[in-house]
Write a protein that holds these residues in place. Sequence first.
Motif, short mmCIF file in Angstrom:
data_model
loop_
_atom_site.label_atom_id
_atom_site.label_comp_id
_atom_site.label_asym_id
_atom_site.label_seq_id
_atom_site.Cartn_x
_atom_site.Cartn_y
_atom_site.Cartn_z
N PRO A 86 11.61 81.48 24.49
CA PRO A 86 10.36 80.78 23.78
C PRO A 86 9.05 81.29 24.32
CG PRO A 86 11.44 79.46 25.55
CD PRO A 86 12.42 80.53 25.19
N GLY A 87 8.79 81.95 25.31
CA GLY A 87 7.59 82.26 26.06
C GLY A 87 6.49 81.37 26.16
N GLY A 88 5.31 81.55 25.87
CA GLY A 88 4.35 80.50 26.32
C GLY A 88 3.96 79.74 24.96
N ARG A 89 3.25 78.97 25.07
CA ARG A 89 2.83 77.72 23.99
C ARG A 89 2.53 78.52 22.88
NH1 ARG A 89 -2.10 73.10 24.70
NH2 ARG A 89 -1.22 71.99 22.50
N ARG A 90 3.01 77.88 21.79
CA ARG A 90 2.67 78.53 20.28
C ARG A 90 1.98 77.49 19.47
NH1 ARG A 90 7.33 82.09 18.57
NH2 ARG A 90 8.36 82.94 20.49
N ARG A 91 1.02 78.21 18.86
CA ARG A 91 -0.11 77.10 17.93
C ARG A 91 0.73 76.88 16.76
NH1 ARG A 91 -5.15 81.02 16.98
NH2 ARG A 91 -3.25 82.71 16.81
N THR A 92 1.72 77.31 16.19
CA THR A 92 2.48 77.17 15.04
C THR A 92 4.06 77.02 15.28
OG1 THR A 92 2.61 79.20 14.38
CG2 THR A 92 0.82 77.90 13.43
N PRO A 93 4.61 76.12 14.68
CA PRO A 93 6.48 76.22 14.80
C PRO A 93 6.94 77.57 14.44
CG PRO A 93 5.65 74.91 12.62
CD PRO A 93 4.28 75.35 13.70
N GLY A 94 8.09 77.61 14.77
CA GLY A 94 8.96 78.69 14.37
C GLY A 94 8.83 80.01 14.98
N LEU A 95 9.17 81.31 14.22
CA LEU A 95 8.73 82.35 14.81
C LEU A 95 7.69 83.10 14.33
CD1 LEU A 95 12.46 84.21 14.38
CD2 LEU A 95 11.38 82.80 16.41
N ARG A 96 6.92 84.05 15.50
CA ARG A 96 5.90 84.87 14.65
C ARG A 96 6.50 85.99 13.80
NH1 ARG A 96 5.19 84.60 20.31
NH2 ARG A 96 3.57 83.10 21.04
N ARG A 97 5.64 86.51 12.94
CA ARG A 97 5.85 87.39 11.89
C ARG A 97 6.52 88.49 12.46
NH1 ARG A 97 1.07 87.69 7.53
NH2 ARG A 97 1.62 86.06 6.41
N GLU A 98 5.87 88.94 13.81
CA GLU A 98 6.46 90.46 14.36
C GLU A 98 7.66 90.11 14.99
OE1 GLU A 98 2.99 88.28 17.04
OE2 GLU A 98 3.39 88.64 14.71
N GLU A 99 8.18 88.85 15.53
CA GLU A 99 9.29 88.51 16.06
C GLU A 99 10.40 88.70 14.78
OE1 GLU A 99 8.20 85.69 19.56
OE2 GLU A 99 8.66 84.65 17.51
N VAL A 100 10.17 88.39 13.68
CA VAL A 100 11.03 88.45 12.40
C VAL A 100 11.35 89.83 12.41
CG1 VAL A 100 11.58 87.92 10.00
CG2 VAL A 100 10.65 86.24 11.55
N ALA A 101 10.16 90.60 12.23
CA ALA A 101 10.19 92.07 11.93
C ALA A 101 11.02 92.95 12.99
CB ALA A 101 8.88 92.65 11.94
N SER A 102 10.78 92.60 14.35
CA SER A 102 11.62 93.29 15.27
C SER A 102 13.16 92.69 15.21
CB SER A 102 11.01 92.71 16.97
OG SER A 102 11.96 93.34 17.73
N LEU A 103 13.43 91.68 14.96
CA LEU A 103 14.84 91.10 14.74
C LEU A 103 15.58 91.77 13.62
CD1 LEU A 103 14.41 87.32 15.33
CD2 LEU A 103 15.79 88.92 16.80
N ALA A 104 14.89 92.30 12.50
CA ALA A 104 15.16 92.83 11.39
C ALA A 104 15.14 94.24 11.25
CB ALA A 104 14.65 92.26 10.16
N ALA A 105 14.45 94.75 12.51
CA ALA A 105 14.36 96.25 12.42
C ALA A 105 13.46 96.84 11.39
CB ALA A 105 15.65 97.15 12.86
#
Length: 281
Positions: free
Chosen positions: A28-47
């Motif tokens: 989860p890392g640090g505090r997030r301003r918005t819920p869910g995943l960040r765009r870059e996290e989805v991109a990394s997971l999807a390669a």
Amino acid sequence: MSTENDSLGGFLRHRRERLSPQEAGLSPGGRRRTPGLRREEVASLAAISSDYYGRLEQGRLTNASSATLASLARALRLSLDERDYLFRLAGQEPPSRHSAYAHIDPAMLFLLDALSETPAQITDDLLTVVAQNQAATALLGPWTGLPDFDSNVTWRWFADPSSRALNVPEEHAAIGRAYAADLRSGLARRPAREKYGTELAKDLLERSAEFRNLWEDHEVEPLTSSAKRIQHPEAGVLDLQCDVVLSPATGHRLIVFRPRPGSGAGAKLSFLSVLGEQNFD
């Protein structure tokens, strides 16, 4: 900008925002301003690149490939119905069960994420690798999303002898025989003359004398748990137990490489896990 692709972007954004880092196998890392995943996290997971994913969400791309859509469906942990909907939003027919982009059981993806320090990967019924965890990539190298038959373990074993470098030579004969018998078993469960499997076997028969000899024995046996010794260039020789867990829902297999008791392989896997995290940063 088409309404269809606006809908695709909206669907991706909605699913990204409702998926927690923990559900996606991330810290989860640090505090997030918005819920869910960040765009870059989805991109990394999807390669895929963050820029490419961003343009998909914004509706500025209209030609996402089947491989990209399948990767996004896995990254966002979509259900089978949601995956089919994603493909239709992109103007494509959903892939069949026997496609390289077929749906993966979400429970199996959850197990893959949970095995964070134990190498594990998911394959289809013909041993095409469709997902890996970071530990498996550190141990075995990247196997997903490759062109043609390059993501298929059996094809690589016979077509590219360099792929055997991680296996100790004394196990090569038994591994090759097991892969040939597993391929025949997988083909027997698919429709007659199904394209991918038929072409894979045909290519191997044309390319490999070793495979032809084994194929003539007509052995039919799916892979089961077996001991393997992996010789890694940085971690040395690891004594592992290779376990196979089947998903009845989809036919996919979770293959886990766990350390054999008393072998010392656990410490070596931990070393590779740390090394892999450094390489992924």
